[in-house]
Design a protein around this motif. Structure first.
Motif, PDB file in Angstrom:
ATOM      1  N   THR A   1      -8.694  53.116   1.968  1.00 27.60           N
ATOM      2  CA  THR A   1      -7.851  53.560   0.864  1.00 27.60           C
ATOM      3  C   THR A   1      -7.989  55.063   0.719  1.00 27.60           C
ATOM      4  OG1 THR A   1      -8.183  51.469  -0.312  1.00 27.60           O
ATOM      5  CG2 THR A   1      -7.394  53.334  -1.604  1.00 27.60           C
ATOM      6  N   GLY A   2      -6.865  55.751   0.585  1.00 27.00           N
ATOM      7  CA  GLY A   2      -6.876  57.201   0.397  1.00 27.00           C
ATOM      8  C   GLY A   2      -5.715  57.614  -0.483  1.00 27.00           C
ATOM      9  N   PRO A   3      -5.617  58.905  -0.820  1.00 28.23           N
ATOM     10  CA  PRO A   3      -4.505  59.378  -1.639  1.00 28.23           C
ATOM     11  C   PRO A   3      -3.156  59.080  -0.985  1.00 28.23           C
ATOM     12  CG  PRO A   3      -6.231  61.033  -1.524  1.00 28.23           C
ATOM     13  CD  PRO A   3      -6.589  59.974  -0.524  1.00 28.23           C
ATOM     14  N   ALA A   4      -2.186  58.619  -1.787  1.00 32.28           N
ATOM     15  CA  ALA A   4      -0.838  58.352  -1.279  1.00 32.28           C
ATOM     16  C   ALA A   4      -0.230  59.655  -0.771  1.00 32.28           C
ATOM     17  CB  ALA A   4       0.028  57.760  -2.387  1.00 32.28           C
ATOM     18  N   VAL A   5       0.362  59.606   0.427  1.00 30.93           N
ATOM     19  CA  VAL A   5       0.902  60.836   1.038  1.00 30.93           C
ATOM     20  C   VAL A   5       1.983  61.457   0.171  1.00 30.93           C
ATOM     21  CG1 VAL A   5       0.327  60.139   3.385  1.00 30.93           C
ATOM     22  CG2 VAL A   5       2.521  59.425   2.396  1.00 30.93           C
ATOM     23  N   GLU A   6       2.694  60.632  -0.611  1.00 35.52           N
ATOM     24  CA  GLU A   6       3.746  61.158  -1.476  1.00 35.52           C
ATOM     25  C   GLU A   6       3.208  62.023  -2.610  1.00 35.52           C
ATOM     26  OE1 GLU A   6       4.993  57.156   0.191  1.00 35.52           O
ATOM     27  OE2 GLU A   6       3.221  58.012  -0.791  1.00 35.52           O
ATOM     28  N   LEU A   7       1.919  61.902  -2.868  1.00 33.15           N
ATOM     29  CA  LEU A   7       1.313  62.632  -3.990  1.00 33.15           C
ATOM     30  C   LEU A   7       0.482  63.822  -3.532  1.00 33.15           C
ATOM     31  CD1 LEU A   7       0.183  59.585  -6.169  1.00 33.15           C
ATOM     32  CD2 LEU A   7       2.279  60.932  -6.363  1.00 33.15           C
ATOM     33  N   VAL A   8       0.553  64.151  -2.242  1.00 34.36           N
ATOM     34  CA  VAL A   8      -0.203  65.278  -1.694  1.00 34.36           C
ATOM     35  C   VAL A   8       0.775  66.340  -1.196  1.00 34.36           C
ATOM     36  CG1 VAL A   8      -1.833  66.006   0.081  1.00 34.36           C
ATOM     37  CG2 VAL A   8      -2.118  63.775  -1.038  1.00 34.36           C
ATOM     38  N   ASP A   9       0.618  67.571  -1.691  1.00 29.12           N
ATOM     39  CA  ASP A   9       1.429  68.701  -1.229  1.00 29.12           C
ATOM     40  C   ASP A   9       0.650  69.981  -1.470  1.00 29.12           C
ATOM     41  OD1 ASP A   9       1.696  69.294  -3.995  1.00 29.12           O
ATOM     42  OD2 ASP A   9       3.569  68.156  -4.117  1.00 29.12           O
ATOM     43  N   ASP A  10       1.319  71.126  -1.300  1.00 31.53           N
ATOM     44  CA  ASP A  10       0.624  72.402  -1.453  1.00 31.53           C
ATOM     45  C   ASP A  10       0.094  72.599  -2.866  1.00 31.53           C
ATOM     46  OD1 ASP A  10       1.138  72.998   1.173  1.00 31.53           O
ATOM     47  OD2 ASP A  10       2.942  74.187   0.739  1.00 31.53           O
ATOM     48  N   GLN A  11       0.832  72.111  -3.845  1.00 36.19           N
ATOM     49  CA  GLN A  11       0.389  72.245  -5.236  1.00 36.19           C
ATOM     50  C   GLN A  11      -0.641  71.185  -5.627  1.00 36.19           C
ATOM     51  OE1 GLN A  11       3.844  72.494  -4.445  1.00 36.19           O
ATOM     52  NE2 GLN A  11       3.409  74.712  -4.392  1.00 36.19           N
ATOM     53  N   HIS A  12      -0.652  70.100  -4.881  1.00 37.26           N
ATOM     54  CA  HIS A  12      -1.576  69.007  -5.178  1.00 37.26           C
ATOM     55  C   HIS A  12      -2.280  68.588  -3.884  1.00 37.26           C
ATOM     56  CE1 HIS A  12       1.755  68.779  -8.136  1.00 37.26           C
ATOM     57  NE2 HIS A  12       0.759  68.583  -8.991  1.00 37.26           N
ATOM     58  N   PRO A  13      -3.261  69.367  -3.444  1.00 40.20           N
ATOM     59  CA  PRO A  13      -3.964  69.044  -2.189  1.00 40.20           C
ATOM     60  C   PRO A  13      -4.751  67.741  -2.303  1.00 40.20           C
ATOM     61  CG  PRO A  13      -5.074  70.815  -3.355  1.00 40.20           C
ATOM     62  CD  PRO A  13      -3.796  70.587  -4.085  1.00 40.20           C
ATOM     63  N   LYS A  14      -5.053  67.195  -1.154  1.00 41.68           N
ATOM     64  CA  LYS A  14      -5.817  65.955  -1.112  1.00 41.68           C
ATOM     65  C   LYS A  14      -7.179  66.140  -1.778  1.00 41.68           C
ATOM     66  CE  LYS A  14      -7.374  62.474   2.246  1.00 41.68           C
ATOM     67  NZ  LYS A  14      -7.433  62.119   3.684  1.00 41.68           N
ATOM     68  N   SER A  15      -7.489  65.284  -2.734  1.00 42.80           N
ATOM     69  CA  SER A  15      -8.696  65.468  -3.543  1.00 42.80           C
ATOM     70  C   SER A  15      -9.800  64.455  -3.261  1.00 42.80           C
ATOM     71  CB  SER A  15      -8.343  65.404  -5.036  1.00 42.80           C
ATOM     72  OG  SER A  15      -7.419  66.418  -5.379  1.00 42.80           O
ATOM     73  N   TYR A  16      -9.500  63.429  -2.437  1.00 44.50           N
ATOM     74  CA  TYR A  16     -10.480  62.381  -2.183  1.00 44.50           C
ATOM     75  C   TYR A  16     -10.497  61.995  -0.712  1.00 44.50           C
ATOM     76  CZ  TYR A  16     -10.168  61.708  -7.252  1.00 44.50           C
ATOM     77  OH  TYR A  16     -10.169  61.898  -8.612  1.00 44.50           O
ATOM     78  N   LYS A  17     -11.658  61.610  -0.229  1.00 42.44           N
ATOM     79  CA  LYS A  17     -11.792  61.047   1.111  1.00 42.44           C
ATOM     80  C   LYS A  17     -11.339  59.589   1.102  1.00 42.44           C
ATOM     81  CE  LYS A  17     -16.199  61.842   1.101  1.00 42.44           C
ATOM     82  NZ  LYS A  17     -17.641  61.911   1.513  1.00 42.44           N
ATOM     83  N   GLU A  18     -10.978  59.082   2.277  1.00 40.41           N
ATOM     84  CA  GLU A  18     -10.675  57.664   2.406  1.00 40.41           C
ATOM     85  C   GLU A  18     -11.976  56.858   2.345  1.00 40.41           C
ATOM     86  OE1 GLU A  18      -8.518  57.049   6.000  1.00 40.41           O
ATOM     87  OE2 GLU A  18      -6.588  57.526   5.065  1.00 40.41           O
ATOM     88  N   PHE A  19     -11.857  55.615   1.950  1.00 40.34           N
ATOM     89  CA  PHE A  19     -13.037  54.754   1.850  1.00 40.34           C
ATOM     90  C   PHE A  19     -12.582  53.299   1.881  1.00 40.34           C
ATOM     91  CE2 PHE A  19     -11.345  54.782  -2.331  1.00 40.34           C
ATOM     92  CZ  PHE A  19     -11.776  53.642  -2.980  1.00 40.34           C
ATOM     93  N   CYS A  20     -13.554  52.394   1.990  1.00 39.11           N
ATOM     94  CA  CYS A  20     -13.255  50.962   1.969  1.00 39.11           C
ATOM     95  C   CYS A  20     -14.291  50.242   1.111  1.00 39.11           C
ATOM     96  CB  CYS A  20     -13.219  50.374   3.380  1.00 39.11           C
ATOM     97  SG  CYS A  20     -14.818  50.400   4.230  1.00 39.11           S
ATOM     98  N   PHE A  21     -14.025  48.991   0.849  1.00 39.89           N
ATOM     99  CA  PHE A  21     -14.885  48.192  -0.022  1.00 39.89           C
ATOM    100  C   PHE A  21     -16.306  48.085   0.528  1.00 39.89           C
ATOM    101  CE2 PHE A  21     -15.310  43.740  -2.169  1.00 39.89           C
ATOM    102  CZ  PHE A  21     -16.118  44.295  -3.142  1.00 39.89           C
ATOM    103  N   ARG A  22     -16.439  47.936   1.844  1.00 42.23           N
ATOM    104  CA  ARG A  22     -17.766  47.804   2.441  1.00 42.23           C
ATOM    105  C   ARG A  22     -18.622  49.041   2.164  1.00 42.23           C
ATOM    106  NH1 ARG A  22     -19.215  44.168   6.006  1.00 42.23           N
ATOM    107  NH2 ARG A  22     -17.047  43.770   6.633  1.00 42.23           N
ATOM    108  N   GLU A  23     -18.001  50.219   2.195  1.00 42.41           N
ATOM    109  CA  GLU A  23     -18.737  51.452   1.919  1.00 42.41           C
ATOM    110  C   GLU A  23     -19.221  51.479   0.474  1.00 42.41           C
ATOM    111  OE1 GLU A  23     -16.404  54.380   5.076  1.00 42.41           O
ATOM    112  OE2 GLU A  23     -15.621  54.092   3.042  1.00 42.41           O
ATOM    113  N   PHE A  24     -18.417  50.944  -0.429  1.00 43.67           N
ATOM    114  CA  PHE A  24     -18.830  50.846  -1.826  1.00 43.67           C
ATOM    115  C   PHE A  24     -20.036  49.922  -1.969  1.00 43.67           C
ATOM    116  CE2 PHE A  24     -18.541  48.078  -5.596  1.00 43.67           C
ATOM    117  CZ  PHE A  24     -18.839  48.997  -6.580  1.00 43.67           C
TER     118      PHE A  24
END
Length: 290
Positions: free
Chosen positions: A244-267
């Motif tokens: 799971t990671g930030p939706a690509v539609e919500l990432v742009d120059d004004q709103h850079p990616k703020s979180y790494k991808e992860f999965c339930f097992r890592e949690f």
């Protein structure tokens, strides 16, 4: 719950203490004064109660209802819903099953005890008693977590320590007030009990997918010396190894990616190796920005 000796061979639950008339809790559960719940915390009058009846009829979908949900997700990460389409009889039956379980002898309940967070079926303990299992009786989806929280010294401890849920959405059915959440000003507020309503909480997956626009709500459960409280918590999330990671539609120059991808097992790996009262998993996913 107090364990004695190795593993789960012997324990004293909060329920047992209550039945025995014990007037104090084990010292291991006494919190520092700064972490104890406030006995004077007011019941929130601002937490939204949203009517979902229009969303169940596509011909009546209301933009105002959708906007109410959007605002609640951005500002609080929590709201209550009514007219959600789940019959009261179904909710009552689920709560009755919970009651029957907690009335079982301790030895029978302990057959499901495990400290292995990777097991899908297990009982774990805090000051109260918690069981996680999957069933289709309630909402035809996964149901995890049942809590039964009587306590002889409710002002000194908590039923569930402050945390945010891992998944995308958590749906909670409760029999009385006892759930507390942090608002946008980082202040605790008590979630009111509304007959027939369900509490909806956003989890870490939703915060990450929204690239931080929505916040997973920090919450805790208090205990009570006079009344029993049951809650049934349905945790909805993606498959164990699905990233799971930030939706690509919500990432742009004004709103850079703020979180790494992860999965339930890592949690699960995180909570098995870390004290979750000292740090949230979602905070480890945040990317440093210039």
């Amino acid at each position: 719950m107090e364990q004695q000796g190795n593993g789960a061979s012997s324990f004293t639950s909060a329920v047992s203490l209550n039945k025995l008339g014990v007037s104090s809790i084990p010292r291991r559960y006494v919190l520092p004064p700064s972490q104890r719940p406030s006995p004077h915390l007011p019941i929130s009058t601002t937490l939204p109660i949203i009517d979902l009846s229009t969303l169940r009829d596509q011909s009546l979908v209301s933009r105002s209802t959708i906007n109410e949900i959007r605002i609640a997700c951005k500002e609080i990460g929590c709201f209550q819903v009514i007219n959600h389409g789940i019959d009261q009889s179904v909710m009552d039956e689920a709560l009755e099953v919970s009651t029957q379980f907690f009335n079982l002898p301790s030895a029978e309940k302990m057959r499901l005890f495990s400290e292995d967070v990777h097991k899908p079926y297990r009982i774990g303990f805090t000051c109260g008693l918690q069981i996680r299992q999957t069933t289709v009786t309630y909402m035809k989806k996964s149901m995890e977590g049942r809590k039964h929280l009587p306590c002889p010294e409710p002002g000194l401890t908590l039923g569930i320590h402050p945390h945010s849920d891992y998944g995308s959405i958590t749906v909670l059915l409760q029999t009385r007030s006892g759930l507390e959440i942090k608002d946008k000003n980082n202040n605790w507020m008590s979630v009111p009990f509304v007959e027939g309503a369900l509490v909806v909480q956003l989890g870490d997956q939703m915060e990450v997918m929204s690239n931080g626009q929505y916040k997973s709500v920090i919450h805790r459960a208090t205990v009570n010396g006079d009344e029993k409280r049951f809650s049934i918590v349905s945790l909805h999330s993606f498959a164990m190894d699905r990233k799971t990671g930030p939706a690509v539609e919500l990432v742009d120059d004004q709103h850079p990616k703020s979180y790494k991808e992860f999965c339930f097992r890592e949690f699960l790996d995180f909570i098995s190796c870390n004290d979750i009262t000292k740090g949230r998993f979602v905070d480890t996913l945040k990317l440093n920005r210039p």
